[in-house]
Design a protein around this motif. Sequence first.
Motif, mmCIF file in Angstrom:
data_model
loop_
_atom_site.group_PDB
_atom_site.id
_atom_site.type_symbol
_atom_site.label_atom_id
_atom_site.label_comp_id
_atom_site.label_asym_id
_atom_site.label_seq_id
_atom_site.Cartn_x
_atom_site.Cartn_y
_atom_site.Cartn_z
ATOM 1 N N LYS A 60 0.823 -1.207 0.000
ATOM 2 C CA LYS A 60 0.000 0.000 0.000
ATOM 3 C C LYS A 60 0.858 1.258 0.000
ATOM 4 N N ARG A 61 2.153 1.081 0.239
ATOM 5 C CA ARG A 61 3.080 2.204 0.264
ATOM 6 C C ARG A 61 4.423 1.711 -0.256
ATOM 7 N N ALA A 62 5.075 2.548 -1.027
ATOM 8 C CA ALA A 62 6.392 2.197 -1.555
ATOM 9 C C ALA A 62 7.470 2.499 -0.520
ATOM 10 N N ILE A 63 8.629 1.888 -0.708
ATOM 11 C CA ILE A 63 9.767 2.165 0.164
ATOM 12 C C ILE A 63 10.430 3.441 -0.327
ATOM 13 N N SER A 64 10.517 4.428 0.543
ATOM 14 C CA SER A 64 11.134 5.704 0.165
ATOM 15 C C SER A 64 12.649 5.528 0.053
ATOM 16 N N LYS A 65 13.301 6.488 -0.568
ATOM 17 C CA LYS A 65 14.760 6.431 -0.699
ATOM 18 C C LYS A 65 15.433 6.468 0.671
ATOM 19 N N ALA A 66 14.888 7.288 1.575
ATOM 20 C CA ALA A 66 15.452 7.369 2.923
ATOM 21 C C ALA A 66 15.317 6.026 3.646
ATOM 22 N N HIS A 67 14.149 5.403 3.519
ATOM 23 C CA HIS A 67 13.953 4.103 4.157
ATOM 24 C C HIS A 67 14.795 3.027 3.477
ATOM 25 N N ALA A 68 14.977 3.131 2.173
ATOM 26 C CA ALA A 68 15.816 2.175 1.460
ATOM 27 C C ALA A 68 17.236 2.195 2.020
ATOM 28 N N LYS A 69 17.730 3.383 2.269
ATOM 29 C CA LYS A 69 19.076 3.522 2.830
ATOM 30 C C LYS A 69 19.134 2.919 4.232
ATOM 31 N N GLN A 70 18.122 3.194 5.036
ATOM 32 C CA GLN A 70 18.084 2.644 6.393
ATOM 33 C C GLN A 70 17.953 1.118 6.379
ATOM 34 N N LEU A 71 17.127 0.593 5.472
ATOM 35 C CA LEU A 71 16.979 -0.853 5.361
ATOM 36 C C LEU A 71 18.292 -1.508 4.937
ATOM 37 N N ALA A 72 19.001 -0.871 4.020
ATOM 38 C CA ALA A 72 20.294 -1.403 3.579
ATOM 39 C C ALA A 72 21.267 -1.486 4.746
ATOM 40 N N GLU A 73 21.278 -0.462 5.578
ATOM 41 C CA GLU A 73 22.145 -0.479 6.759
ATOM 42 C C GLU A 73 21.677 -1.538 7.750
ATOM 43 N N PHE A 74 20.379 -1.639 7.943
ATOM 44 C CA PHE A 74 19.798 -2.593 8.878
ATOM 45 C C PHE A 74 20.139 -4.032 8.493
ATOM 46 N N PHE A 75 19.991 -4.357 7.200
ATOM 47 C CA PHE A 75 20.240 -5.711 6.717
ATOM 48 C C PHE A 75 21.674 -5.927 6.239
ATOM 49 N N LYS A 76 22.457 -4.856 6.191
ATOM 50 C CA LYS A 76 23.850 -4.907 5.722
ATOM 51 C C LYS A 76 23.933 -5.453 4.290
ATOM 52 N N VAL A 77 23.110 -4.820 3.425
ATOM 53 C CA VAL A 77 23.084 -5.167 2.001
ATOM 54 C C VAL A 77 23.145 -3.862 1.196
ATOM 55 N N SER A 78 23.185 -4.002 -0.118
ATOM 56 C CA SER A 78 23.228 -2.840 -0.992
ATOM 57 C C SER A 78 21.872 -2.133 -1.012
ATOM 58 N N VAL A 79 21.903 -0.819 -1.026
ATOM 59 C CA VAL A 79 20.675 -0.027 -1.072
ATOM 60 C C VAL A 79 19.914 -0.276 -2.370
ATOM 61 N N SER A 80 20.594 -0.708 -3.402
ATOM 62 C CA SER A 80 19.944 -0.961 -4.694
ATOM 63 C C SER A 80 18.864 -2.056 -4.613
ATOM 64 N N LEU A 81 18.932 -2.892 -3.599
ATOM 65 C CA LEU A 81 17.908 -3.936 -3.434
ATOM 66 C C LEU A 81 16.539 -3.355 -3.104
ATOM 67 N N PHE A 82 16.523 -2.144 -2.569
ATOM 68 C CA PHE A 82 15.270 -1.537 -2.114
ATOM 69 C C PHE A 82 14.820 -0.368 -2.978
ATOM 70 N N ILE A 83 15.506 -0.135 -4.077
ATOM 71 C CA ILE A 83 15.145 0.992 -4.951
ATOM 72 C C ILE A 83 14.609 0.458 -6.271
#
Length: 83
Positions: A60-83
């Motif tokens: 119902k909501r997309a992952i924002s760029k800011a959240h993508a960056k935070q998720l990448a840090e949280f999961f220790k993966v590339s931010v490109s996975l969430f964009i």
Amino acid sequence: DAALDLMVRLIKDYEEEHHPPDPSPREMLVYLMAQRSLKQADLLPVFKSRGYVSEVLNSKRAISKAHAKQLAEFFKVSVSLFI
């Protein structure tokens, strides 16, 4: 040599035709959560809201760029996975 060349060409053609599409950012998030046995509440440090987490996971909501960056840090993966 001709048989080997034919086999290589057939394999390449098959792989190109049957390559699964890349997962969406939401699908990647769900996958990473499942791999780590995480629940929605475990993402509160990133999203700060249970409702927001629920909306993202229910498409119902997309992952924002800011959240993508935070998720990448949280999961220790590339931010490109969430964009």
